[in-house]
Motif scaffolding. Structure first.
Motif, PDB file in Angstrom:
ATOM      1  N   UNK A  49       0.855  -1.130  -0.032  1.00 48.70           N
ATOM      2  CA  UNK A  49      -0.026   0.035   0.014  1.00 48.70           C
ATOM      3  C   UNK A  49       0.739   1.337   0.055  1.00 48.70           C
ATOM      4  N   UNK A  50       2.058   1.081   0.678  1.00 49.02           N
ATOM      5  CA  UNK A  50       2.837   2.244   0.643  1.00 49.02           C
ATOM      6  C   UNK A  50       4.443   1.978   0.392  1.00 49.02           C
ATOM      7  N   UNK A  51       5.214   2.865  -0.045  1.00 51.15           N
ATOM      8  CA  UNK A  51       6.562   2.734  -0.024  1.00 51.15           C
ATOM      9  C   UNK A  51       6.976   4.213   0.217  1.00 51.15           C
ATOM     10  N   UNK A 104      15.264  17.665   9.363  1.00 57.17           N
ATOM     11  CA  UNK A 104      14.631  18.343   8.270  1.00 57.17           C
ATOM     12  C   UNK A 104      14.089  17.267   7.388  1.00 57.17           C
ATOM     13  N   UNK A 105      12.736  17.019   7.359  1.00 54.03           N
ATOM     14  CA  UNK A 105      12.075  15.997   6.811  1.00 54.03           C
ATOM     15  C   UNK A 105      12.170  16.153   5.127  1.00 54.03           C
ATOM     16  N   UNK A 106      12.323  15.432   4.280  1.00 53.25           N
ATOM     17  CA  UNK A 106      12.399  15.148   2.829  1.00 53.25           C
ATOM     18  C   UNK A 106      12.085  13.925   2.383  1.00 53.25           C
ATOM     19  N   UNK A 107      10.931  13.708   1.540  1.00 54.92           N
ATOM     20  CA  UNK A 107      10.887  12.068   0.974  1.00 54.92           C
ATOM     21  C   UNK A 107       9.895  12.421   0.094  1.00 54.92           C
ATOM     22  N   UNK A 108       9.711  11.213  -0.551  1.00 48.13           N
ATOM     23  CA  UNK A 108       8.602  10.688  -1.675  1.00 48.13           C
ATOM     24  C   UNK A 108       8.110   9.536  -0.904  1.00 48.13           C
ATOM     25  N   UNK A 109       6.546   9.696  -0.835  1.00 46.60           N
ATOM     26  CA  UNK A 109       5.703   8.860  -0.320  1.00 46.60           C
ATOM     27  C   UNK A 109       4.660   8.149  -1.388  1.00 46.60           C
ATOM     28  N   UNK A 110       4.978   6.992  -1.702  1.00 46.14           N
ATOM     29  CA  UNK A 110       4.009   6.559  -2.923  1.00 46.14           C
ATOM     30  C   UNK A 110       3.026   5.638  -2.216  1.00 46.14           C
ATOM     31  N   UNK A 111       1.837   5.870  -2.565  1.00 49.13           N
ATOM     32  CA  UNK A 111       0.573   5.272  -1.983  1.00 49.13           C
ATOM     33  C   UNK A 111      -0.180   4.650  -3.129  1.00 49.13           C
ATOM     34  N   UNK A 119       9.112  -0.205  11.479  1.00 39.73           N
ATOM     35  CA  UNK A 119       8.020  -1.357  11.635  1.00 39.73           C
ATOM     36  C   UNK A 119       8.544  -2.449  11.342  1.00 39.73           C
ATOM     37  N   UNK A 120       9.472  -2.861  11.681  1.00 42.75           N
ATOM     38  CA  UNK A 120      10.020  -4.136  11.462  1.00 42.75           C
ATOM     39  C   UNK A 120       9.895  -5.167  12.451  1.00 42.75           C
ATOM     40  N   UNK A 121      10.011  -4.666  13.797  1.00 41.48           N
ATOM     41  CA  UNK A 121       9.889  -5.554  14.859  1.00 41.48           C
ATOM     42  C   UNK A 121       8.370  -5.526  15.332  1.00 41.48           C
ATOM     43  N   UNK A 122       7.844  -6.536  16.309  1.00 37.56           N
ATOM     44  CA  UNK A 122       6.573  -6.454  17.002  1.00 37.56           C
ATOM     45  C   UNK A 122       6.597  -5.073  17.669  1.00 37.56           C
ATOM     46  N   UNK A 123       7.789  -4.541  18.398  1.00 38.13           N
ATOM     47  CA  UNK A 123       7.678  -3.418  19.410  1.00 38.13           C
ATOM     48  C   UNK A 123       7.442  -2.220  18.351  1.00 38.13           C
ATOM     49  N   UNK A 124       8.435  -2.052  17.359  1.00 40.22           N
ATOM     50  CA  UNK A 124       8.505  -0.848  16.494  1.00 40.22           C
ATOM     51  C   UNK A 124       6.779  -0.924  16.092  1.00 40.22           C
ATOM     52  N   UNK A 125       6.327  -2.048  15.294  1.00 41.76           N
ATOM     53  CA  UNK A 125       5.051  -1.869  15.013  1.00 41.76           C
ATOM     54  C   UNK A 125       4.074  -1.314  15.974  1.00 41.76           C
ATOM     55  N   UNK A 126       4.097  -1.601  17.178  1.00 43.97           N
ATOM     56  CA  UNK A 126       3.488  -1.217  18.273  1.00 43.97           C
ATOM     57  C   UNK A 126       3.211   0.259  18.534  1.00 43.97           C
ATOM     58  N   UNK A 127       4.698   0.764  18.610  1.00 43.53           N
ATOM     59  CA  UNK A 127       5.094   2.340  18.653  1.00 43.53           C
ATOM     60  C   UNK A 127       4.257   2.846  17.309  1.00 43.53           C
ATOM     61  N   UNK A 128       4.546   2.331  16.313  1.00 39.63           N
ATOM     62  CA  UNK A 128       4.033   2.906  14.942  1.00 39.63           C
ATOM     63  C   UNK A 128       2.546   3.154  14.839  1.00 39.63           C
ATOM     64  N   UNK A 129       1.803   1.849  15.324  1.00 38.00           N
ATOM     65  CA  UNK A 129       0.304   2.030  15.507  1.00 38.00           C
ATOM     66  C   UNK A 129      -0.258   2.902  16.583  1.00 38.00           C
ATOM     67  N   UNK A 136      -2.301   5.555   6.425  1.00 37.62           N
ATOM     68  CA  UNK A 136      -1.403   5.213   5.224  1.00 37.62           C
ATOM     69  C   UNK A 136      -0.591   6.378   5.258  1.00 37.62           C
ATOM     70  N   UNK A 137      -1.094   7.664   5.124  1.00 40.62           N
ATOM     71  CA  UNK A 137      -0.596   8.757   4.823  1.00 40.62           C
ATOM     72  C   UNK A 137       0.424   9.246   6.163  1.00 40.62           C
ATOM     73  N   UNK A 138      -0.013   9.106   7.317  1.00 47.25           N
ATOM     74  CA  UNK A 138       0.633   9.612   8.414  1.00 47.25           C
ATOM     75  C   UNK A 138       1.493   8.285   8.772  1.00 47.25           C
ATOM     76  N   UNK A 139       1.211   7.095   8.292  1.00 51.26           N
ATOM     77  CA  UNK A 139       2.353   6.081   8.227  1.00 51.26           C
ATOM     78  C   UNK A 139       3.621   6.523   7.507  1.00 51.26           C
ATOM     79  N   UNK A 140       3.445   6.969   6.555  1.00 51.94           N
ATOM     80  CA  UNK A 140       4.543   7.515   5.683  1.00 51.94           C
ATOM     81  C   UNK A 140       5.458   8.545   6.104  1.00 51.94           C
ATOM     82  N   UNK A 141       4.680   9.577   6.599  1.00 54.27           N
ATOM     83  CA  UNK A 141       5.479  10.648   7.188  1.00 54.27           C
ATOM     84  C   UNK A 141       6.072  10.231   8.732  1.00 54.27           C
TER      85      UNK A 141
END
Length: 136
Positions: free
Chosen positions: A61-63, A72-79, A115-125, A102-107
């Motif tokens: 769904x997103x890259x 200083x945030x810079x990036x390309x978020x494909x959805x 969001x690779x480990x269970x703990x990271x996923x928990x924090x991200x959610x 998905x939009x906030x997930x990207x930023x």
């Protein structure tokens, strides 16, 4: 600056509200807003990027491509709008709510969250839920 680009027929409703919301997320995460490009596209479009740049032959769904320098945030978020629609149906949520997640997930990836480990996923959610509540 938050930019919205379209490689599909989809168009955001009220893009200025979404841009302001993302800017507020960046500020609250104690980061500085650089150029953040959201590119809304199809499954096929995003699949090609996934294969070419990440060597993953899967739909997603997103890259996020994070080009941030320090805070200083810079990036390309494909959805992929196709994936967001399908996931909204699968998880029984409204399309606009799934798109916002998905939009906030990207930023948040650009802010340094993983969001690779269970703990990271928990924090991200937890972060996603926190900022989604602020969009209402």
């Amino acid at each position: 600056m938050i930019n919205f680009n379209y490689e599909t027929d989809f168009k955001l409703v009220n893009p200025s509200l979404r841009a302001e919301w993302i800017s507020n997320v960046i500020n609250e995460e104690d980061c500085k807003e650089g150029e953040i490009n959201y590119i809304f596209c199809s499954d096929d479009y995003l699949h090609k990027i996934n294969v070419e740049f990440l060597n993953h032959d899967t739909l997603t769904d997103i890259i996020s491509f994070d080009y941030s320098v320090g805070k200083k945030l810079q990036g390309d978020i494909y959805i992929s709008i196709d994936r967001v629609k399908e996931n909204a149906t699968l998880y029984k949520v409204d399309f606009k709510d799934e798109l916002a997640r998905v939009m906030v997930h990207g930023v948040l990836h650009c802010c340094g969250y993983k969001d690779k480990s269970e703990k990271e996923v928990e924090v991200m959610r937890s972060k996603e839920d926190y900022y989604l509540a602020k969009l209402s």
